[in-house]
Design a protein around this motif. Structure first.
Motif, short mmCIF file in Angstrom:
data_model
loop_
_atom_site.label_atom_id
_atom_site.label_comp_id
_atom_site.label_asym_id
_atom_site.label_seq_id
_atom_site.Cartn_x
_atom_site.Cartn_y
_atom_site.Cartn_z
N ALA A 38 0.83 -1.21 0.00
CA ALA A 38 0.00 0.00 0.00
C ALA A 38 0.86 1.26 0.00
CB ALA A 38 -0.92 0.00 1.22
N GLY A 39 2.17 1.09 0.16
CA GLY A 39 3.05 2.26 0.25
C GLY A 39 2.84 3.03 1.54
N ASP A 40 2.30 2.37 2.56
CA ASP A 40 2.01 3.00 3.85
C ASP A 40 3.23 2.85 4.76
OD1 ASP A 40 1.04 3.87 6.30
OD2 ASP A 40 -0.91 2.89 6.05
N VAL A 41 4.15 3.77 4.62
CA VAL A 41 5.42 3.70 5.36
C VAL A 41 5.18 3.76 6.87
CG1 VAL A 41 7.67 4.79 5.71
CG2 VAL A 41 6.71 4.64 3.41
N ASP A 42 4.22 4.57 7.31
CA ASP A 42 3.93 4.66 8.75
C ASP A 42 3.46 3.32 9.31
OD1 ASP A 42 4.64 7.34 8.81
OD2 ASP A 42 2.59 8.03 8.50
N ALA A 43 2.52 2.68 8.63
CA ALA A 43 2.02 1.38 9.09
C ALA A 43 3.11 0.33 9.04
CB ALA A 43 0.82 0.95 8.25
N TRP A 44 3.92 0.35 7.98
CA TRP A 44 5.02 -0.60 7.84
C TRP A 44 6.03 -0.42 8.97
CZ3 TRP A 44 10.20 0.55 6.68
CH2 TRP A 44 11.00 -0.55 6.39
N ALA A 45 6.45 0.81 9.21
CA ALA A 45 7.46 1.09 10.24
C ALA A 45 6.95 0.75 11.64
CB ALA A 45 7.90 2.54 10.17
N ALA A 46 5.66 0.88 11.87
CA ALA A 46 5.08 0.59 13.18
C ALA A 46 5.17 -0.90 13.54
CB ALA A 46 3.63 1.05 13.24
N LEU A 47 5.52 -1.74 12.58
CA LEU A 47 5.63 -3.18 12.82
C LEU A 47 7.02 -3.61 13.26
CD1 LEU A 47 3.48 -4.31 9.77
CD2 LEU A 47 2.80 -4.28 12.19
N PHE A 48 7.91 -2.63 13.50
CA PHE A 48 9.28 -2.92 13.89
C PHE A 48 9.60 -2.32 15.25
CE2 PHE A 48 9.18 -3.25 9.32
CZ PHE A 48 9.92 -4.40 9.08
N THR A 49 10.55 -2.94 15.95
CA THR A 49 11.03 -2.37 17.22
C THR A 49 11.84 -1.12 16.91
OG1 THR A 49 13.06 -3.69 17.20
CG2 THR A 49 11.14 -4.66 18.33
N PRO A 50 11.94 -0.18 17.85
CA PRO A 50 12.71 1.05 17.60
C PRO A 50 14.17 0.78 17.26
CG PRO A 50 11.35 1.30 19.56
CD PRO A 50 11.25 -0.15 19.15
N ASP A 51 14.74 -0.32 17.74
CA ASP A 51 16.14 -0.62 17.48
C ASP A 51 16.34 -1.58 16.30
OD1 ASP A 51 15.06 -2.86 18.73
OD2 ASP A 51 16.82 -3.24 19.98
N ALA A 52 15.32 -1.75 15.47
CA ALA A 52 15.39 -2.67 14.33
C ALA A 52 16.55 -2.30 13.40
CB ALA A 52 14.08 -2.67 13.56
N ARG A 53 17.12 -3.33 12.79
CA ARG A 53 18.19 -3.16 11.80
C ARG A 53 17.80 -3.89 10.52
NH1 ARG A 53 19.29 0.19 14.77
NH2 ARG A 53 21.20 0.62 15.89
N PHE A 54 18.13 -3.28 9.39
CA PHE A 54 17.79 -3.81 8.07
C PHE A 54 19.08 -3.99 7.29
CE2 PHE A 54 14.42 -1.37 9.83
CZ PHE A 54 13.28 -2.09 9.56
N THR A 55 19.34 -5.21 6.85
CA THR A 55 20.57 -5.51 6.12
C THR A 55 20.21 -6.02 4.74
OG1 THR A 55 21.73 -6.04 8.17
CG2 THR A 55 22.69 -6.88 6.13
N ASP A 56 20.88 -5.47 3.73
CA ASP A 56 20.72 -5.94 2.35
C ASP A 56 22.04 -6.54 1.90
OD1 ASP A 56 18.07 -5.10 1.98
OD2 ASP A 56 18.71 -3.08 1.48
N GLN A 57 21.93 -7.69 1.24
CA GLN A 57 23.09 -8.35 0.69
C GLN A 57 22.65 -9.12 -0.54
OE1 GLN A 57 24.32 -10.68 4.08
NE2 GLN A 57 22.79 -12.27 3.73
N ALA A 58 23.61 -9.61 -1.31
CA ALA A 58 23.28 -10.35 -2.53
C ALA A 58 24.23 -11.52 -2.68
CB ALA A 58 23.37 -9.44 -3.74
N ARG A 59 23.72 -12.56 -3.33
CA ARG A 59 24.56 -13.69 -3.71
C ARG A 59 25.13 -13.38 -5.09
NH1 ARG A 59 19.87 -17.08 -2.34
NH2 ARG A 59 20.06 -17.48 -0.12
N SER A 60 26.44 -13.48 -5.21
CA SER A 60 27.08 -13.22 -6.49
C SER A 60 28.26 -14.16 -6.65
CB SER A 60 27.57 -11.76 -6.55
OG SER A 60 28.23 -11.52 -7.75
N GLY A 61 28.16 -15.03 -7.64
CA GLY A 61 29.24 -15.96 -7.90
C GLY A 61 29.59 -16.83 -6.70
N GLY A 62 28.60 -17.22 -5.92
CA GLY A 62 28.84 -18.07 -4.76
C GLY A 62 29.26 -17.32 -3.51
N GLU A 63 29.41 -16.02 -3.62
CA GLU A 63 29.81 -15.21 -2.46
C GLU A 63 28.68 -14.27 -2.07
OE1 GLU A 63 33.53 -13.19 -2.83
OE2 GLU A 63 34.38 -14.78 -4.05
N MET A 64 28.74 -13.81 -0.82
CA MET A 64 27.79 -12.80 -0.34
C MET A 64 28.43 -11.43 -0.50
SD MET A 64 24.91 -13.82 0.65
CE MET A 64 24.03 -15.17 1.35
N VAL A 65 27.68 -10.51 -1.06
CA VAL A 65 28.13 -9.13 -1.21
C VAL A 65 27.20 -8.27 -0.35
CG1 VAL A 65 28.47 -7.23 -2.81
CG2 VAL A 65 28.92 -9.58 -3.56
#
Length: 154
Positions: A38-65
């Protein structure tokens, strides 16, 4: 009046989940997906603890980037910028739920496919998402998540 307040507090406490359940976890993940789609950033963010952490990574050639880790305020800002330029339709399928013996936390693995439209162009993004859910104050919240991007199958 005090009796009504006390009665309401008792009813709310009785209605609040005491333990995480498979059905409760799945319903929570569905709420996250609905808020995001829905693009509802407020509702989405309310589902996390204040100290939440978000990590993005990718698999590339058998390795994590690693792409980086964000705090909740940073992720919220990134989401607002993203939704100002793009539309997304994400669908996720829960792969695994591991509820801890005390019933107060769970590890959830979801496989997600996102269809992202930006400036008339559409692209697919696929990721495995791992998050830890916690039960506190009668609510289920996420402590954040790690999304591992991979090449979408054809």
């Amino acid at each position: 009046m005090r009796i009504l307040v006390l009665a309401a507090a008792v009813l709310l406490a009785a209605a609040a989940p005491q333990r995480l359940t498979d059905a409760g976890v799945r319903a929570f993940v569905a709420r996250q997906e609905r808020a995001w789609n829905a693009g509802d950033v407020d509702a989405w963010a309310a589902l996390f603890t204040p100290d939440a952490r978000f990590t993005d990574q990718a698999r590339s050639g058998g390795e994590m980037v690693a792409y980086g880790t964000s705090t909740l305020p940073q992720a919220r800002g990134q989401a607002q910028r993203f939704f100002s330029q793009s539309q997304v339709r994400e669908s996720g399928q829960v792969q695994r739920i591991e509820i801890q013996p005390d019933g107060r936390s769970a590890r959830v693995v979801t496989r997600k496919v996102s269809r992202i439209s930006t400036g008339g162009r559409v692209r697919l993004s696929c990721a495995d998402s791992v998050q830890t859910l916690v039960l506190g104050g009668g609510r289920i919240l996420s402590r954040g998540r790690t999304d591992t991007l991979y090449r979408c199958p054809r």
